[in-house]
Write a protein that holds these residues in place. Structure first.
Motif, PDB file in Angstrom:
ATOM      1  N   ALA A 135       7.248 -26.919  54.475  1.00 15.76           N
ATOM      2  CA  ALA A 135       7.287 -26.483  55.871  1.00 15.76           C
ATOM      3  C   ALA A 135       5.985 -25.809  56.304  1.00 15.76           C
ATOM      4  O   ALA A 135       5.787 -25.543  57.489  1.00 15.76           O
ATOM      5  N   GLY A 136       5.112 -25.526  55.341  1.00 19.08           N
ATOM      6  CA  GLY A 136       3.816 -24.948  55.679  1.00 19.08           C
ATOM      7  C   GLY A 136       3.798 -23.436  55.756  1.00 19.08           C
ATOM      8  O   GLY A 136       2.872 -22.857  56.340  1.00 19.08           O
ATOM      9  N   TYR A 137       4.787 -22.794  55.164  1.00 15.23           N
ATOM     10  CA  TYR A 137       4.800 -21.329  55.162  1.00 15.23           C
ATOM     11  C   TYR A 137       3.909 -20.794  54.043  1.00 15.23           C
ATOM     12  O   TYR A 137       3.856 -21.360  52.958  1.00 15.23           O
ATOM     13  N   ARG A 138       3.230 -19.688  54.308  1.00 12.13           N
ATOM     14  CA  ARG A 138       2.404 -19.042  53.298  1.00 12.13           C
ATOM     15  C   ARG A 138       3.285 -18.100  52.473  1.00 12.13           C
ATOM     16  O   ARG A 138       4.058 -17.321  53.039  1.00 12.13           O
ATOM     17  N   PHE A 139       3.145 -18.164  51.162  1.00 16.38           N
ATOM     18  CA  PHE A 139       3.986 -17.309  50.337  1.00 16.38           C
ATOM     19  C   PHE A 139       3.330 -16.978  49.011  1.00 16.38           C
ATOM     20  O   PHE A 139       2.441 -17.687  48.535  1.00 16.38           O
ATOM     21  N   VAL A 140       3.781 -15.857  48.448  1.00 17.15           N
ATOM     22  CA  VAL A 140       3.500 -15.502  47.060  1.00 17.15           C
ATOM     23  C   VAL A 140       4.854 -15.351  46.374  1.00 17.15           C
ATOM     24  O   VAL A 140       5.890 -15.240  47.034  1.00 17.15           O
ATOM     25  N   LYS A 158      14.693 -21.174  62.599  1.00 19.03           N
ATOM     26  CA  LYS A 158      14.442 -20.974  64.031  1.00 19.03           C
ATOM     27  C   LYS A 158      15.679 -20.438  64.742  1.00 19.03           C
ATOM     28  O   LYS A 158      15.590 -19.528  65.563  1.00 19.03           O
ATOM     29  N   GLU A 159      16.845 -21.011  64.433  1.00 15.73           N
ATOM     30  CA  GLU A 159      18.079 -20.582  65.092  1.00 15.73           C
ATOM     31  C   GLU A 159      18.412 -19.125  64.784  1.00 15.73           C
ATOM     32  O   GLU A 159      18.894 -18.387  65.646  1.00 15.73           O
ATOM     33  N   GLN A 160      18.142 -18.709  63.548  1.00 18.53           N
ATOM     34  CA  GLN A 160      18.459 -17.342  63.136  1.00 18.53           C
ATOM     35  C   GLN A 160      17.297 -16.371  63.369  1.00 18.53           C
ATOM     36  O   GLN A 160      17.435 -15.175  63.093  1.00 18.53           O
ATOM     37  N   HIS A 161      16.176 -16.882  63.885  1.00 13.60           N
ATOM     38  CA  HIS A 161      14.999 -16.050  64.183  1.00 13.60           C
ATOM     39  C   HIS A 161      14.574 -15.249  62.945  1.00 13.60           C
ATOM     40  O   HIS A 161      14.339 -14.041  63.015  1.00 13.60           O
ATOM     41  N   LEU A 162      14.468 -15.928  61.811  1.00 14.99           N
ATOM     42  CA  LEU A 162      14.179 -15.237  60.549  1.00 14.99           C
ATOM     43  C   LEU A 162      12.705 -14.892  60.398  1.00 14.99           C
ATOM     44  O   LEU A 162      12.360 -13.777  60.024  1.00 14.99           O
ATOM     45  N   PHE A 163      11.832 -15.860  60.634  1.00 13.93           N
ATOM     46  CA  PHE A 163      10.398 -15.613  60.543  1.00 13.93           C
ATOM     47  C   PHE A 163       9.661 -16.776  61.192  1.00 13.93           C
ATOM     48  O   PHE A 163      10.266 -17.807  61.528  1.00 13.93           O
ATOM     49  N   ALA A 164       8.350 -16.593  61.392  1.00 13.80           N
ATOM     50  CA  ALA A 164       7.536 -17.604  62.077  1.00 13.80           C
ATOM     51  C   ALA A 164       6.430 -18.106  61.151  1.00 13.80           C
ATOM     52  O   ALA A 164       6.189 -17.550  60.083  1.00 13.80           O
ATOM     53  N   LYS A 165       5.760 -19.149  61.579  1.00 14.17           N
ATOM     54  CA  LYS A 165       4.686 -19.729  60.774  1.00 14.17           C
ATOM     55  C   LYS A 165       3.523 -18.756  60.589  1.00 14.17           C
ATOM     56  O   LYS A 165       2.763 -18.871  59.624  1.00 14.17           O
ATOM     57  N   SER A 191      -2.681  -9.366  55.682  1.00 10.79           N
ATOM     58  CA  SER A 191      -1.623  -8.522  56.236  1.00 10.79           C
ATOM     59  C   SER A 191      -1.739  -8.345  57.744  1.00 10.79           C
ATOM     60  O   SER A 191      -0.907  -7.707  58.353  1.00 10.79           O
ATOM     61  N   THR A 192      -2.792  -8.892  58.359  1.00  8.93           N
ATOM     62  CA  THR A 192      -2.941  -8.754  59.811  1.00  8.93           C
ATOM     63  C   THR A 192      -2.272  -9.902  60.550  1.00  8.93           C
ATOM     64  O   THR A 192      -2.123  -9.849  61.763  1.00  8.93           O
ATOM     65  N   ALA A 193      -1.884 -10.943  59.846  1.00 12.78           N
ATOM     66  CA  ALA A 193      -1.328 -12.127  60.508  1.00 12.78           C
ATOM     67  C   ALA A 193       0.196 -12.101  60.419  1.00 12.78           C
ATOM     68  O   ALA A 193       0.791 -12.656  59.514  1.00 12.78           O
ATOM     69  N   GLY A 194       0.822 -11.444  61.383  1.00 11.20           N
ATOM     70  CA  GLY A 194       2.277 -11.406  61.405  1.00 11.20           C
ATOM     71  C   GLY A 194       2.858 -10.473  60.361  1.00 11.20           C
ATOM     72  O   GLY A 194       2.152  -9.720  59.693  1.00 11.20           O
ATOM     73  N   ARG A 195       4.157 -10.557  60.186  1.00  9.51           N
ATOM     74  CA  ARG A 195       4.863  -9.736  59.218  1.00  9.51           C
ATOM     75  C   ARG A 195       5.056 -10.497  57.913  1.00  9.51           C
ATOM     76  O   ARG A 195       4.926 -11.704  57.871  1.00  9.51           O
ATOM     77  N   THR A 196       5.407  -9.728  56.882  1.00 13.86           N
ATOM     78  CA  THR A 196       5.736 -10.352  55.607  1.00 13.86           C
ATOM     79  C   THR A 196       7.184 -10.025  55.275  1.00 13.86           C
ATOM     80  O   THR A 196       7.605  -8.877  55.389  1.00 13.86           O
ATOM     81  N   TYR A 197       7.931 -11.043  54.895  1.00 18.89           N
ATOM     82  CA  TYR A 197       9.351 -10.898  54.584  1.00 18.89           C
ATOM     83  C   TYR A 197       9.612 -11.220  53.124  1.00 18.89           C
ATOM     84  O   TYR A 197       8.952 -12.086  52.544  1.00 18.89           O
ATOM     85  N   LEU A 198      10.587 -10.547  52.560  1.00 20.85           N
ATOM     86  CA  LEU A 198      11.109 -10.938  51.263  1.00 20.85           C
ATOM     87  C   LEU A 198      12.194 -11.977  51.501  1.00 20.85           C
ATOM     88  O   LEU A 198      13.152 -11.730  52.235  1.00 20.85           O
TER      89      LEU A 198
END
Length: 467
Positions: A43-48, A12-19, A136-143
């Motif tokens: 933390a409940g993040y979606r990932f592959v 959150k502090e670094q604004h890296l990504f959201a839920k 792919s419509t729900a927010g961005r995807t980050y590596l």
């Protein structure tokens, strides 16, 4: 739960990504990436998961791949695996194994991100051949990679000995400055904290035997140099971690100062940049400013003394990088692309009467229009002085240039004009043009532009004479 809370707070502090965002986790199977998976899951993040098999350690590489696939099953998420012929790629491209592996994995990660239409590069056509069941419509995807605080400390020390300057001393950043889709959410944590977390939660992981070898530079810093320093300074890692924060802020102040100098010293002129010599000579610290002005054009710290020498050199002297040249032209340094068959631009200020062009000079003279007789020599051009906007630029012609030949109302490409004039290849390469406000005034030695011609209303003539 302490590490879990710190993990979510850091994101959150670094604004890296959201839920609402999605993560592509780079997982090797080591303790760092295994902990990253667990923290993201809790933390409940979606990932592959994406795993690279570099096929460098035989059975151990196969073991790692099988282990990561099991990790994916544990979290009920998809695992993508790419097998690389790393040794062959390194040999073919004359790279070290480390650099080859880095290129291969990040190229693959980028292809995956483009293929998934992850709201970063929607116009990309790169395809990885994978299909991933994520929305792919729900927010961005980050590596997300599992780089931690110790990695950043090691990077800072390595950069210090490589003389990268302030920029390299801030270590690894939580979000890549060149790839905004790449994040590193574990940079707040030490290796020891990650190992302890894995033990507390009963997380199994695999060990890479190559990590024990000092053959690689980073391993030498990790296994030999830093432990040796800690014998003298037990708090070395904690102190270096604090310095990472300080250097990051120092670099921000440094860039603010450099940007101020750039605004005062770099003048855009078409595809080139012009630096006033007198202003630059009065600038301090001169060496640092010269380097920062020229580094984006491929010049190195070792070339700074040569560039300084240009300040007091004759017109026409230059220093070259792989992509650009810095040419001295009277009161200016000109940064121009080192394109084959082109020459540097020269500048003519309003009060100047001569411009040096390699083996020739271009002379300017202001004359009254009353009684003026147009010369027939092709080395002399006469134009309406009031139509010129200084500084004038004098450069070699280039493909795409056009002008309105005297007596014509339609523009013509110079390439076509030269064909009509039956110029040879070498003749064409030698042609200069005089430019005013991005419009060609004179194709030197051939014809002026109709837009600058003398008319009955002309009061003052600028005569240009090639000598």
């Amino acid at each position: 739960m302490i590490l879990q809370q710190a993990f979510e707070k850091y994101i959150k502090e670094q604004h890296l990504f959201a839920k609402t965002d999605q993560l592509l986790l780079a997982v090797s199977g080591g303790v760092d990436s295994v902990v990253l998976c667990h923290l993201c899951y809790k933390a409940g993040y979606r990932f592959v998961i994406a795993h690279c098999n570099f096929q460098l350690r035989g059975a151990e590489s196969e073991r790692d791949e099988a282990f990561v696939k099991q990790v994916g099953q544990n979290y009920n998420t998809e695992v993508l695996v790419q097998r690389f012929d790393t040794a062959d790629y390194a040999a073919a491209n004359k790279l070290s194994i480390q650099v080859a592996a880095r290129e291969l994995r990040y190229n693959w990660f980028y292809q995956l991100l483009c293929d998934y239409n992850l709201n970063w590069n929607k116009n990309e056509s790169v395809k990885s051949g994978w299909h991933v069941n994520i929305d792919s419509t729900a927010g961005r995807t980050y590596l997300a990679t599992a780089h931690h605080l110790n990695d950043s400390i090691e990077t800072m020390l390595m950069n210090f000995f490589k003389v990268t300057g302030i920029r390299g001393l801030k270590g690894i950043q939580p979000q890549s400055e060149t790839r905004n889709w790449l994040v590193r959410p574990l940079l707040f944590a030490t290796k020891e904290q990650l190992v302890n977390y894995a033990a507390e939660h009963g997380l199994s992981f695999v060990e890479d035997s190559s990590n024990a070898s000092d053959k690689y530079t980073r391993n030498y810093f990790r296994n030999q140099l830093i432990p040796g320093i800690k014998k003298v300074y037990p708090q070395a890692e904690e102190n270096l971690a604090e310095n990472l924060k300080r250097f990051a802020e120092i670099e921000q102040l440094y860039q603010q100062a450099i940007n101020t100098h750039k605004k005062k010293l770099l003048y855009a002129r078409g595809n080139e940049w012009h630096i006033p010599v007198l202003k630059l000579q009065k600038t301090t610290p001169l060496d640092t400013v010269i380097y920062e002005l020229t580094a984006p054009f491929g010049f190195t710290p070792q070339q700074v003394p040569d560039i300084k020498n240009l300040l007091n050199s004759d017109t026409g002297k230059y220093v070259a990088s792989a992509t650009h040249r810095i040419i001295k032209n009277r009161r200016w340094l000109i940064v121009a692309a080192a394109t084959a068959g082109t020459a540097a631009t020269s500048i003519i200020e309003a009060e100047e009467t001569v411009c040096y062009l390699e083996q020739q000079t271009l002379q300017l003279q202001q004359l009254p229009a009353d009684g003026y007789k147009i010369k027939k020599e092709n080395t002399i051009a006469a134009v309406d002085a009031k139509l010129l906007k200084f500084p004038l630029l004098v450069r070699r012609w280039k493909m795409g240039d056009y002008f309105y030949p005297l007596g014509m109302k339609k523009k013509k490409k110079l390439a076509r004009f030269f064909i009509d004039q039956k110029l040879s290849k070498t003749d064409k390469e030698a042609v200069w043009v005089v430019v005013s406000d991005q419009r060609i005034v004179w194709v030197v030695g051939h014809r002026i532009d109709d837009r600058f011609k003398i008319t009955p209303a002309t009061k003052t003539i600028t005569e240009l004479r090639l000598v």
